[in-house]
Design an enzyme around this catalytic site. Sequence first.
Site, short mmCIF file in Angstrom:
data_model
loop_
_atom_site.label_atom_id
_atom_site.label_comp_id
_atom_site.label_asym_id
_atom_site.label_seq_id
_atom_site.Cartn_x
_atom_site.Cartn_y
_atom_site.Cartn_z
N GLY A 190 0.52 -0.99 -0.13
CA GLY A 190 -0.23 -0.05 -0.35
C GLY A 190 1.17 1.25 0.14
N GLY A 225 1.56 7.36 -0.57
CA GLY A 225 3.09 8.71 -1.39
C GLY A 225 3.67 9.47 0.09
CB CYS A 258 -9.16 3.48 8.43
SG CYS A 258 -8.52 3.09 6.62
CB CYS A 312 -7.80 10.23 5.42
SG CYS A 312 -8.18 10.08 3.76
#
Length: 379
Positions: A9, A12, A100, A198
């Site tokens: 995963g 970034g 999450c 997020c």
Amino acid sequence: MSRHRIVVGLSGGVDSAVTAHLLQQQGHEVVGIFMKNWEDDDDSEYCSSNVDFVDAAAVADVLGIDIEHVNFAADYKDRVFAEFLREYQAGRTPNPDVLCNAEIKFKAFLDHAMRLGAEKIATGHYARVRLDDASQRYQLLKGLDPSKDQSYFLHRLNQAQLSKALFPVGELHKTEVRRIAAEIGLPNAKKKDSTGICFIGERPFREFLNRYIAHAPGPIRDDTGRTLGRHQGLSFYTLGQRQGLGIGGVKDKGAQKGGGEHAPWFVARKDVERNTLYVVQGHDHPWLLSHRLAAGDASWVAGSPPAPGAYAAKTRYRQADAGCTLSADGGPTADRFALDFADAQWAPTPGQSAVLYDGDVCLGGGVIDRVDRADTSQS
């Protein structure tokens, strides 16, 4: 070591980038996936996944691996955000990062990776997985960098999920991760760590919640019942909160209960039935301290609850382990448990996770739903 096809995963950020590099170095076939989990009002001002995807793609380019952009926004809205709103509307303070991980990163993402032929998945979490020889069960361990350990957020992972999970940076300190990133020329080597939730990003929290939750103003009262002001809606406040109360100039009559007349005010209690917010003055006021809590919706890493006895626990992420005793709470400990602490805990909050540890081993935890205050003389 056998060579595996591993889907990483790529967020970034520097941690997942170094994760992919380390697995490459071990000889594995590495594929990157960028998860888009939120798309409502996703803009560059607050929480842009577009910028993160550009960073993730740049990392994949440097490492020479494929990257796929996958949209999990619908799953996220159904499995995480809906629960987040339900908890806030009930007056509790949820932790969406825990949900999450259990529902998106190690369920929807894991399922997708398996469809791509992956044998394992990996993320940039600071945690470790170990197969215990004696029990032949997978264990979730704290990351070696105590200031970055994220096992708290992963405590709901089960045996099936852990059997497929790798956390390479859990064996490293953050300074070493950044050193490796700079050494191999990763473009995000100095990228700032992401903070916050997020889908909220850096935007004002109250402004965000206002869009989704009906709010009813009501009274703010102190521990004597004196009305000090008006709150904007109970959902906007969390236990232990000090900022944004709008009562900074009010003094506590007599400077009672560990305060001092200029001591700050803290949110101590939310009475949903009466739509009343209670605040107290002073960090160590008895209403903010608790020796006992009960939790439900328990999830145990081993698949069954640990034996009652002495352990350590965290009732919030950035907190030192606190010694406690685990017991049942009016039912099977598979689903519920109670913790008694030797030292009073500060502002344990319904909706947050109580996570249990045996040394470095994270055993699991549950959602706090009852807190017994140290001062039981107050209603």
